[in-house]
Write an enzyme that holds these catalytic residues in place. Structure first.
Site, PDB file in Angstrom:
ATOM      1  N   HIS A 131      -3.236   1.070  -4.802  1.00 37.59           N
ATOM      2  CA  HIS A 131      -3.152  -0.504  -5.288  1.00 37.59           C
ATOM      3  C   HIS A 131      -3.751  -0.053  -7.173  1.00 37.59           C
ATOM      4  CE1 HIS A 131      -1.302  -2.779  -1.774  1.00 37.59           C
ATOM      5  NE2 HIS A 131      -2.474  -2.616  -1.274  1.00 37.59           N
TER       6      HIS A 131
ATOM      7  N   TYR B  23      -8.895  -9.972   2.208  1.00 43.59           N
ATOM      8  CA  TYR B  23     -10.078  -9.035   2.911  1.00 43.59           C
ATOM      9  C   TYR B  23     -11.046  -8.801   1.719  1.00 43.59           C
ATOM     10  CZ  TYR B  23      -7.577  -4.638   2.233  1.00 43.59           C
ATOM     11  OH  TYR B  23      -6.610  -3.896   1.704  1.00 43.59           O
ATOM     12  N   GLU B  24     -10.351  -8.177   0.921  1.00 43.20           N
ATOM     13  CA  GLU B  24     -10.635  -8.167  -0.527  1.00 43.20           C
ATOM     14  C   GLU B  24     -11.709  -9.256  -1.383  1.00 43.20           C
ATOM     15  OE1 GLU B  24      -8.619  -5.805  -3.819  1.00 43.20           O
ATOM     16  OE2 GLU B  24      -6.923  -6.901  -2.276  1.00 43.20           O
TER      17      GLU B  24
ATOM     18  N   ASN C   6       2.175   3.428  11.256  1.00 46.98           N
ATOM     19  CA  ASN C   6       1.683   3.901  11.841  1.00 46.98           C
ATOM     20  C   ASN C   6       1.908   2.968  12.529  1.00 46.98           C
ATOM     21  OD1 ASN C   6      -0.296   2.271  10.809  1.00 46.98           O
ATOM     22  ND2 ASN C   6      -0.444   1.559  12.570  1.00 46.98           N
TER      23      ASN C   6
ATOM     24  N   ALA D 166       2.939  -2.671   3.702  1.00 46.69           N
ATOM     25  CA  ALA D 166       2.666  -1.008   4.745  1.00 46.69           C
ATOM     26  C   ALA D 166       2.342  -2.218   6.002  1.00 46.69           C
ATOM     27  CB  ALA D 166       1.443  -0.357   4.640  1.00 46.69           C
TER      28      ALA D 166
ATOM     29  N   SER E 188       1.003  -0.710  -0.265  1.00 48.86           N
ATOM     30  CA  SER E 188      -0.100  -0.014   0.188  1.00 48.86           C
ATOM     31  C   SER E 188       1.082   0.808   0.091  1.00 48.86           C
ATOM     32  CB  SER E 188      -0.976   0.130   1.667  1.00 48.86           C
ATOM     33  OG  SER E 188      -2.110  -0.436   1.302  1.00 48.86           O
TER      34      SER E 188
ATOM     35  N   MET F  30      -2.070  -7.026   6.976  1.00 50.54           N
ATOM     36  CA  MET F  30      -3.018  -7.834   6.435  1.00 50.54           C
ATOM     37  C   MET F  30      -2.689  -8.108   4.865  1.00 50.54           C
ATOM     38  SD  MET F  30      -5.749  -4.953   6.647  1.00 50.54           S
ATOM     39  CE  MET F  30      -5.878  -3.780   8.278  1.00 50.54           C
ATOM     40  N   SER F  31      -1.275  -8.566   5.043  1.00 50.17           N
ATOM     41  CA  SER F  31      -0.584  -8.857   3.348  1.00 50.17           C
ATOM     42  C   SER F  31       0.118 -10.292   3.385  1.00 50.17           C
ATOM     43  CB  SER F  31      -0.483  -8.235   2.372  1.00 50.17           C
ATOM     44  OG  SER F  31       0.598  -7.478   2.857  1.00 50.17           O
TER      45      SER F  31
ATOM     46  N   HIS G  35      -5.411  -8.993  -1.520  1.00 49.55           N
ATOM     47  CA  HIS G  35      -6.013  -9.089   0.054  1.00 49.55           C
ATOM     48  C   HIS G  35      -7.338 -10.160   0.348  1.00 49.55           C
ATOM     49  CE1 HIS G  35      -3.751  -5.098   0.103  1.00 49.55           C
ATOM     50  NE2 HIS G  35      -2.737  -5.132   0.836  1.00 49.55           N
TER      51      HIS G  35
ATOM     52  N   HIS H 107      -6.175   4.465   6.680  1.00 51.00           N
ATOM     53  CA  HIS H 107      -5.747   3.993   5.713  1.00 51.00           C
ATOM     54  C   HIS H 107      -4.821   5.177   5.158  1.00 51.00           C
ATOM     55  CE1 HIS H 107      -4.612   0.838   2.470  1.00 51.00           C
ATOM     56  NE2 HIS H 107      -5.495   1.551   1.902  1.00 51.00           N
TER      57      HIS H 107
END
Ligand SMILES: O=P(O)(O)O[C@@H]1C[C@H](O)[C@@H](CO)O1
Length: 318
Positions: free
Chosen positions: A97, A121-122, A276, A149, A66, A252-253, A119, A290
């Site tokens: 992306h 979550y998609e 972060n 990220a 990201s 998340m990846s 990902h 995000h």
């Protein structure tokens, strides 16, 4: 009880008809719920398709996280292919992306960059998230650079730090979901691959050496990446748990791609940009978002690009 009805002179038996109808519907329902992974031959077709679109024959692939897709923009003599042009390939749905496969030259070496990854979550199953890596394998890729990220769990890290990945903890993996779940394709690799050496130690040493040369020491870290499912960020209690488990950064990846790469013998270098600090304190003000992730990506993008380009320039024999 009515056991059959008549259509013209034919008798149609009710129970067998009902049974067939239910069987057909349930198969349809099952197929739509659990799409089958493509065969080796289907993946070969995707790889062949891509190679018809470019003269480049890369041995190095880069998956951009990201906000880190800028690396693909500096690829020279490039051929970019939108994911939506690639048959049987997923689409990128996440801001930051772009959704393109970029072939060309980086630091004088032939590369392919994924400007946008997939990902879980998609809504993608893990085999689909990892599909591009198998396509890469059949294209002749030997080394994979993955970037992402991530939020810092380690309180000694700072926003903007680059963390070399030395290991991972996969929460979906521990809960039984893995990119290699299901039928094993032996032509890619063994049923039970080892991943204790997933992140190549020589490439990490190269990154440390180049980081030193570039004066990046003050913001270079090394640590353990924890993969979570997302898309919601973590609760405070979850962050505390992940830290206790030994995680330094959370995202998340990446892990599905790394596992698929190691399964088929591609060596891996992984790097997280700390975008972060996770929230660990109930009195803390503010939450993760995000936009902040993308913003930090932009700020550190040039440094990440320098590091990756110099590493690629120094890769022997590629
Ligand atoms: O593709 P990466 O892992 O870099 O993206 C991270 C994880 C989520 O997709 C998103 C959260 O802000 O950024």
């Amino acid at each position: 009880m009515l056991l059959y009805f008549r259509t013209g002179v034919r008798r149609v038996w009710l129970l067998p008809t009902l049974f067939q109808a239910i069987k057909g519907r349930s198969r349809k329902f099952y197929c739509s719920m659990a799409e089958a992974a493509p065969s080796y031959e289907d993946i070969q077709k995707i790889s062949d398709f891509l190679l018809t679109k470019t003269k480049h024959r890369p041995k190095i692939a880069v998956i951009c996280g990201s906000g880190l897709g800028g690396l693909a923009d500096i690829v020279e003599d490039q051929n970019a292919i939108d994911y939506k042009e690639i048959p049987n390939f997923p689409r990128s749905t996440v801001p930051g992306h772009k959704g393109r496969m970029v072939f060309g030259l980086l630091a004088g070496k032939t590369v392919v960059c994924m400007q946008g990854r997939f990902h879980p979550y998609e809504g993608y199953p893990l085999w689909k998230v990892a599909l591009p890596v198998r396509v890469f394998k059949l294209m002749g890729i030997e080394t994979l650079f993955v970037t992402n990220a991530a939020g810092a769990l380690n309180s000694s890290f700072n926003v903007g730090d680059i963390m070399l990945m030395k290991d991972h903890i996969s929460m979906p993996g521990l809960a039984g979901d893995n990119a290699l779940k299901g039928h094993n394709e032996d032509r890619f690799g063994p049923r039970f691959p080892a991943v204790s050496d997933a992140y190549n130690s020589e490439l990490r040493q190269l990154a440390r050496d180049i980081g030193k040369e570039l004066g990046f020491e003050s913001f270079m870290q090394e640590g353990v990446y924890v993969q979570v499912g997302g898309p919601s960020y973590e609760t405070i209690a979850e962050c505390k748990l992940l830290r206790m488990l030994g995680g330094d950064a959370v995202g998340m990846s990446t892990v599905p791609e790394v596992i698929a790469a190691r399964h088929c013998g591609i060596r891996v270098f992984g790097m997280s940009l700390v975008t972060n600090m996770v929230v660990m304190d109930y009195d803390a003000k503010g939450t993760v978002n995000h936009e902040e992730v993308l913003e930090t990506g932009k700020r550190r993008a040039q440094d990440m690009q320098k590091l990756v380009s110099k590493m690629i320039a120094q890769l022997p024999g590629q």
